[in-house]
Design an enzyme around this catalytic site. Structure first.
Site, PDB file in Angstrom:
ATOM      1  N   TYR A 108     -95.998 -54.727 -40.759  1.00 12.88           N
ATOM      2  CA  TYR A 108     -97.036 -54.837 -41.782  1.00 12.88           C
ATOM      3  C   TYR A 108     -98.031 -53.672 -41.710  1.00 12.88           C
ATOM      4  CZ  TYR A 108     -96.535 -59.421 -44.026  1.00 12.88           C
ATOM      5  OH  TYR A 108     -96.133 -60.474 -44.800  1.00 12.88           O
ATOM      6  N   LYS A 143     -85.772 -61.111 -33.071  1.00 10.28           N
ATOM      7  CA  LYS A 143     -84.444 -60.614 -33.461  1.00 10.28           C
ATOM      8  C   LYS A 143     -84.011 -59.646 -32.360  1.00 10.28           C
ATOM      9  CE  LYS A 143     -80.971 -60.271 -36.320  1.00 10.28           C
ATOM     10  NZ  LYS A 143     -79.998 -61.380 -36.526  1.00 10.28           N
ATOM     11  N   ASP A 158     -82.858 -65.565 -37.667  1.00  7.50           N
ATOM     12  CA  ASP A 158     -81.912 -66.132 -38.643  1.00  7.50           C
ATOM     13  C   ASP A 158     -81.553 -67.567 -38.271  1.00  7.50           C
ATOM     14  OD1 ASP A 158     -80.634 -65.046 -36.397  1.00  7.50           O
ATOM     15  OD2 ASP A 158     -78.879 -64.343 -37.504  1.00  7.50           O
ATOM     16  N   ASP A 211     -94.422 -64.603 -41.553  1.00  4.96           N
ATOM     17  CA  ASP A 211     -94.696 -64.715 -42.990  1.00  4.96           C
ATOM     18  C   ASP A 211     -93.597 -65.548 -43.640  1.00  4.96           C
ATOM     19  OD1 ASP A 211     -95.830 -64.132 -45.554  1.00  4.96           O
ATOM     20  OD2 ASP A 211     -94.252 -62.639 -45.838  1.00  4.96           O
ATOM     21  N   ASP A 224     -93.667 -69.977 -44.726  1.00  5.47           N
ATOM     22  CA  ASP A 224     -93.429 -70.515 -46.071  1.00  5.47           C
ATOM     23  C   ASP A 224     -92.323 -71.560 -46.024  1.00  5.47           C
ATOM     24  OD1 ASP A 224     -95.320 -68.908 -47.300  1.00  5.47           O
ATOM     25  OD2 ASP A 224     -93.967 -68.230 -48.887  1.00  5.47           O
TER      26      ASP A 224
HETATM   27  C1  IPM Z   1     -99.462 -64.729 -46.401  1.00  7.03           C
HETATM   28  C2  IPM Z   1     -99.228 -63.884 -47.618  1.00  7.03           C
HETATM   29  C3  IPM Z   1     -99.691 -62.463 -47.317  1.00  7.03           C
HETATM   30  C4  IPM Z   1     -98.821 -61.944 -46.183  1.00  7.03           C
HETATM   31  C5  IPM Z   1     -99.678 -61.506 -48.535  1.00  7.03           C
HETATM   32  C6  IPM Z   1    -100.523 -62.048 -49.667  1.00  7.03           C
HETATM   33  C7  IPM Z   1    -100.111 -60.122 -48.171  1.00  7.03           C
HETATM   34  O1  IPM Z   1     -97.892 -63.937 -48.006  1.00  7.03           O
HETATM   35  O2  IPM Z   1    -100.621 -64.876 -45.987  1.00  7.03           O
HETATM   36  O3  IPM Z   1     -98.483 -65.262 -45.865  1.00  7.03           O
HETATM   37  O4  IPM Z   1     -97.727 -61.407 -46.434  1.00  7.03           O
HETATM   38  O5  IPM Z   1     -99.246 -62.062 -45.039  1.00  7.03           O
HETATM   39 MG    MG Z   2     -96.732 -65.307 -46.904  1.00  3.59          MG
END
Ligand code: IPM
Ligand code: MG
Length: 358
Positions: free
Chosen positions: A137, A192, A224, A248, A252
Site C-alpha cells: 500500500y 503467502k 489463498d 483488506d 471484506d
Molecule cells: C478499507 C478500504 C480502504 C483500503 C480504501 C478505501 C483505500 O478498502 O479500509 O478496507 O483499501 O484500505
Molecule cells: Mg477494504
C-alpha cells in the site's frame, strides 16, 4: 479532562451515519469536545484536497476520530493524489495508525442475513488484526516506468513495491498476540510465504514473537487457503493477523460472512492509543441522502472508541447493549430487513438506540 473528538463525516452515507453516532455519543453525558471537519470528496469540493491541512490538524490534535466514509464515482477521474481514498490513507500514515481491528461478529438476531448456512456461521466471532501503514500500500518505489530488459523491453510497466521492516511486523505481532490472549488464545497469521520473500520474513518474525506468548497458540496459513477456510469453516478462526493488502481483502470477506457489512465497526490505533474509528462499509453513494443507511456500524465504532481510546469500557458496553436491544425489538434498516421485522430509516434507527440507552 475534556476529551477531543474529531468527527469527519466524509461522502455518500457518511454524513447521515456520523450524525446518528454523534447523537448517541452526545447522550452519554461525557465531557467531550466534538468538532467536525470535511474529508474525502466533500473536502475536495470545499478545499481542493481530500485531506486539507485544517482537517489533518484537527485529527492530529484529537484523542479520537470518528470517520464516516469516503468516495463517490464522481471523483473517479481525478488524479490519484486527489481522490477521496487518499484521505483515509493519508490519515492512517500521518497518525501512524498501524493496528487495525476488524471484528466480524454474527448477531444471533441476524442469523438469517448471512448467505452461508446458519450452522456454519451461528456464533461467529472473529477478529481480524490488519497491519495498516505498510506493505505494498505504501511501499516505494511505485509508478509506471519503461522496461529496461527482457521480453517486454521498451514497454511501459506499472509497478508497486511490497516490503515490511522488522519493527513493523513485530509491533503488529504484539498487538495481535495480546488481543488473542484476551480471547480464545488462538492466533492465525496469514501470509503467502510459499511465494513472497516479504511473507517468509513476516512468518519468521511471528514465530519469534510467539516465544513471548506461551499461552497463545500460533498457526500459519497461506492467504489463498485462508480465503477458502473463511467460507468453509469460519468458526475455526479466533484472531487473524495479516498484512495490509491481504487484510483488506480478507476483512471484506469476513464481514460478509455476517451478512450485514452495515453492522461492523472498526478501530485503527497508533502506539499511543489515539485512534480512528470507522464502519467497515464504504460510502454507498447509491443510497446516500435517502435515510436508508444502517447507522449501527458507525454507532458500534463509537463504542470501540470509548473502549480503546477513551478508556471508558462501561460506556462502550452501554452502547453495545442498546444496539442489541433495538435488534431484539425487531428494528431493521433495509440492508438487514427480513419478513416479520420492522423496516426503519437511518434517523429512526439512531433514535431507537438513543431511547434504548436511557
Ligand atoms: C478499507 C478500504 C480502504 C483500503 C480504501 C478505501 C483505500 O478498502 O479500509 O478496507 O483499501 O484500505
Ligand atoms: Mg477494504
Amino acid at each position: 479532562m475534556t476529551k477531543k473528538i474529531a468527527i469527519l463525516p466524509g461522502d455518500g452515507i457518511g454524513p447521515e451515519i456520523a450524525e446518528q453516532a454523534a447523537r448517541v455519543l452526545g447522550a452519554l453525558g461525557l465531557d467531550l469536545e466534538m468538532k467536525t471537519a470535511p474529508v474525502g470528496g466533500a473536502a475536495y469540493d470545499q478545499h481542493g484536497h481530500p485531506l486539507p491541512p485544517s482537517t489533518l490538524k484537527l485529527a492530529q490534535e484529537s484523542d479520537a476520530i470518528l470517520f464516516g466514509a469516503v468516495g463517490d464515482w464522481k471523483y473517479d477521474s481525478l488524479e490519484r493524489a486527489l481522490r477521496p481514498e487518499q484521505a483515509i490513507l493519508g490519515l492512517r500514515k500521518a497518525l501512524g495508525l498501524f493496528a487495525n481491528f476488524r471484528p466480524a461478529i454474527l448477531y444471533p438476531q441476524l442469523a438469517n442475513a448471512s448467505s452461508l448456512k446458519p450452522e456454519i456461521v451461528s456464533g461467529l466471532d472473529i477478529l481480524i488484526v490488519r497491519e495498516l501503514t505498510g506493505d505494498i500500500y505504501f511501499g516505494q518505489p511505485r509508478g509506471v516506468r519503461e522496461v529496461a530488459d527482457g521480453p517486454f523491453k521498451g514497454e511501459r510497466q506499472g509497478f508497486d513495491t511490497m516490503h515490511y521492516a522488522e519493527s513493523e511486523v513485530r509491533r503488529i505481532a504484539h498487538v495481535a498476540f495480546q488481543a488473542a490472549a484476551k480471547r480464545k488464545g488462538r492466533l492465525c497469521s496469514v501470509d503467502k510465504a510459499n511465494v513472497l520473500e516479504t511473507s517468509q520474513f513476516w512468518r519468521d518474525i511471528m514465530i519469534d514473537v510467539a516465544k513471548e506468548y506461551p499461552n497463545v497458540e500460533l498457526s500459519h496459513m497461506y492467504v489463498d487457503n485462508a480465503a477458502m477456510q473463511l467460507v468453509r469453516d469460519p468458526k475455526a478462526f479466533d484472531v487473524v493477523v495479516t498484512g495490509n493488502l491481504f487484510g483488506d481483502i480478507l476483512s471484506d470477506e469476513a464481514a460478509m460472512l455476517t451478512g450485514s457489512i452495515g453492522m461492523l465497526p472498526s478501530a485503527s490505533l497508533n502506539a499511543s492509543n489515539q485512534g480512528l474509528y470507522e464502519p467497515s462499509h464504504g460510502s454507498a453513494p447509491d443510497i446516500a441522502g435517502q435515510d436508508k443507511a444502517n447507522p449501527l456500524a458507525m454507532i458500534l465504532s463509537t463504542a470501540m472508541m470509548l473502549r480503546y481510546s477513551l478508556d471508558l469500557p462501561e460506556q462502550a458496553l452501554r452502547i453495545e447493549a442498546a444496539v442489541q436491544k433495538v435488534l431484539e425489538q425487531g428494528l431493521r434498516t433495509p440492508d438487514i430487513h427480513e419478513a416479520g421485522s420492522e423496516l426503519v430509516g437511518t434517523t429512526q434507527m439512531g433514535g431507537a438506540v438513543l431511547k434504548a440507552l436511557a
